[in-house]
Design a protein around this motif. Structure first.
Motif, PDB file in Angstrom:
ATOM      1  N   TRP A   1     -12.151  67.658  -1.756  1.00  0.00           N
ATOM      2  CA  TRP A   1     -11.858  68.954  -1.886  1.00  0.00           C
ATOM      3  C   TRP A   1     -10.820  69.531  -1.018  1.00  0.00           C
ATOM      4  CZ3 TRP A   1     -12.880  73.778   0.834  1.00  0.00           C
ATOM      5  CH2 TRP A   1     -12.805  74.836   0.139  1.00  0.00           C
ATOM      6  N   LEU A   2     -10.684  69.189   0.157  1.00  0.00           N
ATOM      7  CA  LEU A   2      -9.907  69.481   1.493  1.00  0.00           C
ATOM      8  C   LEU A   2      -8.607  69.234   0.861  1.00  0.00           C
ATOM      9  CD1 LEU A   2      -9.251  70.728   4.088  1.00  0.00           C
ATOM     10  CD2 LEU A   2      -9.657  68.243   4.985  1.00  0.00           C
ATOM     11  N   THR A   3      -8.463  68.016   0.187  1.00  0.00           N
ATOM     12  CA  THR A   3      -6.964  67.780   0.044  1.00  0.00           C
ATOM     13  C   THR A   3      -6.644  67.947  -1.470  1.00  0.00           C
ATOM     14  OG1 THR A   3      -7.847  65.522  -0.712  1.00  0.00           O
ATOM     15  CG2 THR A   3      -6.978  65.699   1.507  1.00  0.00           C
ATOM     16  N   GLY A   4      -7.490  68.674  -2.279  1.00  0.00           N
ATOM     17  CA  GLY A   4      -7.073  69.179  -3.480  1.00  0.00           C
ATOM     18  C   GLY A   4      -7.165  68.027  -4.422  1.00  0.00           C
ATOM     19  N   ARG A   5      -7.965  67.082  -4.168  1.00  0.00           N
ATOM     20  CA  ARG A   5      -7.977  65.791  -5.242  1.00  0.00           C
ATOM     21  C   ARG A   5      -9.657  66.037  -5.555  1.00  0.00           C
ATOM     22  NH1 ARG A   5      -7.944  61.032  -3.281  1.00  0.00           N
ATOM     23  NH2 ARG A   5      -8.123  61.597  -1.206  1.00  0.00           N
ATOM     24  N   ASP A   6     -10.058  67.135  -6.823  1.00  0.00           N
ATOM     25  CA  ASP A   6     -11.110  67.443  -7.064  1.00  0.00           C
ATOM     26  C   ASP A   6     -11.758  66.275  -7.763  1.00  0.00           C
ATOM     27  OD1 ASP A   6     -11.118  69.707  -5.662  1.00  0.00           O
ATOM     28  OD2 ASP A   6     -11.015  70.984  -7.265  1.00  0.00           O
TER      29      ASP A   6
ATOM     30  N   GLY B   1     -14.080  65.764   1.698  1.00  0.00           N
ATOM     31  CA  GLY B   1     -12.564  65.304   1.890  1.00  0.00           C
ATOM     32  C   GLY B   1     -11.831  65.659   0.834  1.00  0.00           C
TER      33      GLY B   1
END
Lengths: 615, 244
Positions: A80-85, A78
């Motif tokens: 990773w999908l939203t770019g909040r690693d 989730g």
């Protein structure tokens, strides 16, 4: 330079992850399963013949997704999908930093925690499968016994078989490829720590589905899930098939992780020829699993389609065939035996070298044996189908490839005995189980040669002889190897020895129990007793009585071992960091190993088996 | 204690776990992706084995015996003598679809893979993040189209009417069954690609994925291309080893 845990920032963001654990996974799994069941009941067409199967599959999917959500497996994808690693602090939180024992109940990414979780999971699976085995043997204690009825008995046979297979697939590779392999190669962790946790918790979800089958319906299919009878089984079959599909996800993820770890994270100087032999075994088994388990996934997926949407893969009236199921299953089924066996044998090579203070005899032969066995195992599947009538002209070639298996298996004995030969043998608990393995594996191997021979197989196929043979492989050999590995690496996990006295009592109970149980079972089989029946003719009464007594003895021995593990973990004799005076890296780090194993990664100059014959 | 043959040396620059250069991490991830694709190849092989096995058996001539016949003949098969006897709820109107439809879906996937491949390559060379974002949007939309086409394909698999245990049901023939698992598997891959494509778009838009940190795009490209290649293989087999 290395960022050690003590210096790292520890505050991880996000509140949800902190609240997720095994309990929330169970709750979430049940809630999602109920929601899926409810939606299925109210949206699917109730008039179709496969309505209940469709609802069952939907429920199983709900359970799996819910369990993943509840344990925290979906957090990473989730984010990773939203770019909040994940930040470094997040990673440390997931690795269980400063969380004490609570981390063992969480989606923890530390490979050592995952290893311990695998130990517990293996014991739970073996224990549950063992209880079912006792129920089966109690039913077979006397002819015409009514301990359980035929339908329940069928379910016990299928679930016992599959639980034990799952348990043994992970019994060595699960705990030790996770706990010790990254340290053995000089790495801080596995290549993909989150995938590591995913493989463990996906296995837990699969086990939940498998146990559900006992509650929801009988399974007249054996662990091999025979078709087309599988199309007629109750909804338990749907959960059974879904359990296998979920399990294949777990093993695939674990296999990729193990191979990538060893291939890319070896420390400087750890060349392939300096790898501890157990690492080789883990990689070869993982690669073989990557080959084999997709067949398992496919065959169960199409079994579900046959049951839920009326496809005709195994239905002759629609153009299908039961042989298709047999082929796909055994394309997986025989390699799977070696996915189970190879890590156990590799662990025994390791133990033999350390306990006899000698290098592994002919290190390259050991690798060739494991590789050869893996390679040949993908060419022998049809020997399980000699009596089915499928492709009789292929019988000869498959008999040949099966008998060729004797060569790499013989290399195992050569390496093991060569390593022990004239060694300064340290007769401790791991060594005892090793000798037990050698004795049992000879019987397992020789009876396997009989069964590879078509004329003899025509007589013995479907009898208790086959059952005795594969129990000598799985119980007499793999389980002995797994317990030897447990006794060997237990001090590294707990900082204490596994109690020798209790361990030896356990060994003799199990060792004698195996001989009593399965030699008597060979006799039943040779006299023609068929498998998978809940009752039998009076002529098999005595051998079955002896078999059941032997099985009780094995159970008693395993309970003693369980007691030894628990008591030794709590108050066993302290072992120090290197009780066996071994040279491989896992023994050179403190016990318990620190979170990231090494402050500074080591450089390897020699192989780990140069003992100089001394202790 | 026996001779300790392992020497631990403190080396400042050799650290396998942390602060690794992105290229090294990428190498590890790429290996994992190749292994995953390897497992996927075995799965695809198992499905094609199923297809070819049932085609070879052609049990009771049911591989494709009903395909191409008028719907009414399909439904009168084996149970009812007269079309008018068939219960209304069992009258489905499924027109069998040409196996060549696979090529249409594959073509769409290949186009999306080429767009993403070019976008990823362009990102690495020109560092133009905006171009990558829009290309990823386009590739993702195209893969959604492929998913929709797959669903259409699934809904047009021919069925036959068979009697079972004093009841009757509509079943998929061996051909339809084999195609269902192949198309269904492709659909799962398209959904996965849509997720990956969407992630690429979001990550690029947020600046997590850049010309310097392009590695995840490289991994996604690898998988995308594999899905396209597998589509070509499957289409070639299902249209050449086929119907009659």
């Amino acid at each position: 330079m290395t960022t050690t845990l003590q210096h790292a920032p520890t505050k991880a963001g996000g509140g949800l992850a902190r609240r997720q654990n095994f309990l929330t996974a169970l709750i979430s799994g049940v809630v999602f399963a109920w929601l899926a069941w409810y939606i299925g009941r109210h949206t699917l067409d109730t008039t179709t013949r496969s309505f209940s199967d469709q609802v069952a599959v939907l429920t199983a999917c709900g359970w799996t997704v819910g369990f993943w959500f509840g344990i925290g497996a979906l957090n990473g994808p989730g984010r990773w999908l939203t770019g909040r690693d994940h930040t470094r602090a997040d990673d440390l939180y997931y690795a269980g930093e400063n969380q004490g024992r609570a981390r063992y109940w969480k989606y923890c990414t530390d490979h050592k925690v995952v290893g311990v979780q695998y130990i517990i999971m293996t014991m739970v699976l073996l224990g549950t499968g063992g209880i079912l085995a006792m129920a089966i043997r109690t039913q077979l204690l006397t002819p015409g016994n009514h301990f359980v009825d035929q339908q329940v008995y069928n379910g016990f046979i299928a679930v016992h078989g599959m639980l034990m297979i799952l348990a043994l697939i992970v019994a060595v590779a699960g705990p030790w490829a996770n706990f010790v392999v990254p340290i053995m190669i000089g790495a801080h962790d596995m290549a993909f720590p989150r995938l590591n946790a995913l493989s463990l918790w996906t296995l837990v979800a699969a086990a939940g589905l498998l146990l559900t089958t006992l509650a929801v319906g009988s399974l007249p299919v054996g662990w091999v899930v025979l078709a087309p009878i599988s199309n007629q089984a109750g909804v338990g079959m749907d959960f059974f098939a879904m359990a296998i599909i979920v399990f294949t996800v777990s093993t695939t993820v674990a296999g990729i992780n193990t191979i990538a770890t060893v291939m890319t994270l070896r420390t400087k100087g750890m060349t392939l020829s300096r790898l501890p032999i157990f690492v080789w075994g883990s990689v070869i088994a993982a690669a073989l699993g990557l080959y084999a388990f997709p067949y398992f996934l496919t065959v169960e997926a199409i079994q579900i389609l046959d049951r839920t949407v009326s496809t005709s893969f195994f239905v002759a009236t629609g153009g299908g065939a039961g042989w298709l199921q047999a082929n796909l299953f055994w394309l997986m089924g025989h390699p799977e035996v070696y996915v189970i066996l190879i890590p156990a044998v590799a662990a025994l090579f390791e133990i033999a070298a350390v306990m006899s203070r000698k290098p592994v005899f002919s290190y390259r032969t050991a690798i060739a044996g494991m590789t050869g066995l893996a390679g040949l195992s993908i060419l022998v599947w049809a020997h399980h189908m000699f009596t089915t009538g499928w492709a009789p002209t292929l019988g000869g070639p498959f008999m040949l490839t099966t008998e060729l298996i004797s060569i790499p298996t013989g290399l195992f004995f050569l390496v093991l005995l060569g390593t022990l030969w004239r060694g300064n043998i340290w007769m401790k608990l791991p060594t005892l189980w090793l000798f037990g393995f050698v004795f049992n594996f000879i019987i397992a191997g020789i009876t396997g040669i009989y069964l590879s021979d078509i004329p003899i197989d025509n007589q013995l196929h479907g009898t208790m002889f086959v059952t005795a043979h594969f129990h000598y492989v799985f119980v007499g050999s793999v389980l002995f190897g797994a317990i030897a590995a447990l006794a060997f690496w237990f001090p590294k996990v707990s900082g204490r020895y596994l109690d020798e006295t209790q361990g030896k009592i356990s060994f003799w109970l199990v060792f004698i129990g195996v001989q009593v149980t399965f030699l008597a079972m060979f006799t039943s089989g040779l006299r023609g007793m068929p498998r998978r029946y809940s009752s039998y003719s009076m002529i098999f009464e005595h051998t079955n009585f002896v078999t059941t007594m032997g099985a009780y003895m094995i159970m008693a021995g395993m309970l003693v071992l369980l007691g030894a593990v628990i008591s030794s973990w709590r108050k066993g004799e302290p072992s120090g960091p290197n009780p066996w005076q071994a040279n491989s890296l896992e023994w050179l780090v403190p016990t318990p190993p620190p979170l990231e194993n090494f402050d500074v990664l080591p450089t390897i100059k020699e192989d780990p088996y140069n003992f100089g014959g001394k202790r | 204690m026996a001779t300790n043959t392992l020497t631990a040396q403190h080396e400042e620059h050799h650290d396998g776990g942390h602060h690794e250069p992105p290229a090294k991490v990428y190498g590890r991830q790429k290996m994992a992706m190749w292994l995953f694709i390897g497992g996927d190849i075995i799965t695809m092989s198992a499905m094609l084995f199923t297809y070819l096995y049932l085609r070879g058996l052609n049990t009771q001539n049911h591989w494709m015996s009903m395909v191409g016949l008028p719907v009414d003949k399909v439904h009168t098969y084996s149970y009812y003598e007269n079309l008018s006897d068939i219960p209304t709820q069992h009258l489905i109107h499924v027109a069998p679809m040409s196996p060549s439809f696979n090529w249409l879906v594959t073509g769409v996937v290949v186009v999306s893979a080429l767009i993403f491949w070019a976008a990823e390559r362009n990102l690495r060379k020109t560092k133009n993040r905006a171009a990558f974002t829009w290309s990823a949007v386009l590739a993702t939309l195209i893969i959604v189209v492929a998913a929709v086409l797959s669903i259409v394909q699934l809904r047009h698999l021919p069925q036959i009417f068979v009697a079972k245990n004093d009841s009757h049901t509509l079943s998929y023939t061996a051909y339809s069954s084999s195609m269902m698992v192949i198309i269904g598997s492709a659909l799962v891959h398209f959904i996965l690609l849509a997720y990956l494509g969407l992630a690429m778009v979001i990550r690029s838009a947020r600046g997590v994925l850049t010309g310097e940190k392009w590695h995840h795009a490289g991994l996604v490209r690898l998988f995308w291309v594999w899905v396209a290649v597998s589509g070509v293989i499957v289409s070639a087999i299902t249209t050449t080893v086929n119907v009659h």
